[in-house]
Design a protein around this motif. Structure first.
Motif, mmCIF file in Angstrom:
data_model
loop_
_atom_site.group_PDB
_atom_site.id
_atom_site.type_symbol
_atom_site.label_atom_id
_atom_site.label_comp_id
_atom_site.label_asym_id
_atom_site.label_seq_id
_atom_site.Cartn_x
_atom_site.Cartn_y
_atom_site.Cartn_z
ATOM 1 N N THR A 73 0.856 -0.994 0.054
ATOM 2 C CA THR A 73 -0.234 -0.204 0.262
ATOM 3 C C THR A 73 0.660 1.192 -0.208
ATOM 4 O OG1 THR A 73 0.129 0.092 2.645
ATOM 5 C CG2 THR A 73 -1.375 -0.916 1.588
ATOM 6 N N ASP A 74 0.740 2.553 -0.123
ATOM 7 C CA ASP A 74 0.800 3.713 0.480
ATOM 8 C C ASP A 74 1.199 4.050 1.345
ATOM 9 O OD1 ASP A 74 1.160 4.224 -2.711
ATOM 10 O OD2 ASP A 74 -0.842 5.007 -2.780
ATOM 11 N N ASP B 79 9.398 1.034 7.014
ATOM 12 C CA ASP B 79 9.825 2.095 6.105
ATOM 13 C C ASP B 79 10.656 3.565 7.200
ATOM 14 O OD1 ASP B 79 8.019 1.738 3.659
ATOM 15 O OD2 ASP B 79 6.824 1.772 5.305
ATOM 16 N N LYS C 253 11.129 3.501 0.207
ATOM 17 C CA LYS C 253 9.713 3.779 -0.203
ATOM 18 C C LYS C 253 9.328 5.445 0.576
ATOM 19 C CE LYS C 253 5.520 2.135 1.219
ATOM 20 N NZ LYS C 253 4.387 1.210 1.428
ATOM 21 N N SER D 181 11.036 8.362 -1.026
ATOM 22 C CA SER D 181 10.447 9.143 -2.180
ATOM 23 C C SER D 181 8.835 9.499 -1.596
ATOM 24 C CB SER D 181 9.378 7.819 -3.120
ATOM 25 O OG SER D 181 8.343 6.576 -2.550
ATOM 26 N N VAL D 182 8.396 9.319 -0.482
ATOM 27 C CA VAL D 182 7.170 10.939 0.232
ATOM 28 C C VAL D 182 8.294 11.544 0.576
ATOM 29 C CG1 VAL D 182 5.522 10.790 1.708
ATOM 30 C CG2 VAL D 182 6.445 8.601 0.407
ATOM 31 N N ARG E 235 8.827 14.165 -2.366
ATOM 32 C CA ARG E 235 7.907 14.100 -2.893
ATOM 33 C C ARG E 235 7.095 15.700 -2.111
ATOM 34 N NH1 ARG E 235 5.209 8.984 -3.516
ATOM 35 N NH2 ARG E 235 3.910 10.093 -2.250
#
Length: 242
Positions: free
Chosen positions: A4-5, A29, A53, A56-57, A60
């Motif tokens: 999932t995100d 994470d 992961k 990457s957040v 952004r």
């Protein structure tokens, strides 16, 4: 959660270095820990391990306003061998030395030592008549929580231990925990520390109306360590602790 995100963030301040943490294998994470617990360093370092992961957040959101907790900036500075702010050099050197000591001992043995000494202290406390205040099936091997007799308050017991021996442990917080004490079993802990704790706890209990045979708790802990096959590894002598 891996598919999932959502991000899985784990507080392991009193865990890393004292019990297994398979961040990559478990799909964690973000792992947060600190220098002063099982990593056996002075306090002052916050340590964060971030998965790709999670990064990457972070990337952004690179345009959002932040200052101290700018992980993107910190990561870029680390590529240059620097930190965003003044580096606490003595603390970093202490952490490097602690990690070298842990690797020299062997990490799996470090984790086993934590578990055996944790259980040895629990066995010793039980022999002194203290209850196990941790009812969960999975217990962290970095702190023992024991239940005192109903006539003793945790804060009173902690104060007596400090005033008589200069030893500092913790009481538990809250009215429901008024008769509980907490003793850490993490970091640079040896069997001698466990034995000393048990002998001093025994002495304080006896001054508060108990009638415990001398050395009963330490004898139970020693027998447990011997049964675990860690007697020689932990460097125990053949006789009882004086």
């Amino acid at each position: 959660m891996k598919e999932t995100d959502a991000l899985l963030v784990v507080d392991s301040v009193s865990g890393v270095g004292g019990l297994e943490m398979g961040q990559d294998e478990w799909g964690v994470d973000v792992v947060v820990t600190a220098s002063q617990k099982a990593l056996m360093c002075p306090p002052g370092l916050g340590i964060v391990s971030v998965s790709e992961k999670a990064f990457s957040v972070i990337r952004r959101n690179s345009s959002s306003q932040r200052f101290y907790w700018d992980f993107d900036r910190a990561s870029n500075m680390m590529k240059e061998g620097e930190t965003p702010f003044t580096t606490p050099v003595p603390l970093v050197k202490a952490l490097v030395m602690a990690l070298q000591l842990m690797h020299a001992e062997d990490l799996q043995l470090v984790l086993k030592r934590h578990r055996v000494l944790f259980d040895a202290l629990r066995v010793g406390c039980a022999a002194l008549g203290l209850g196990d205040a941790t009812q969960a099936s999975q217990k962290s091997p970095t702190v023992v929580v024991s239940e005192l007799p109903a006539s003793l308050l945790g804060a009173q017991f902690v104060k007596s231990l400090y005033e008589n021996f200069g030893t500092v442990i913790a009481a538990s917080v809250g009215e429901a925990n008024a008769h509980k004490i907490r003793i850490k079993t993490m970091g640079a802990i040896t069997y001698d520390d466990i034995a000393l704790d048990l002998n001093q706890i025994e002495a304080v209990l006896n001054t508060n109306g108990r009638n415990i045979e001398a050395g009963m708790g330490e004898k139970a802990a020693r027998a447990y360590v011997r049964r675990c096959g860690m007697f020689d590894t932990l460097g125990l002598s053949s006789g009882g602790r004086q």
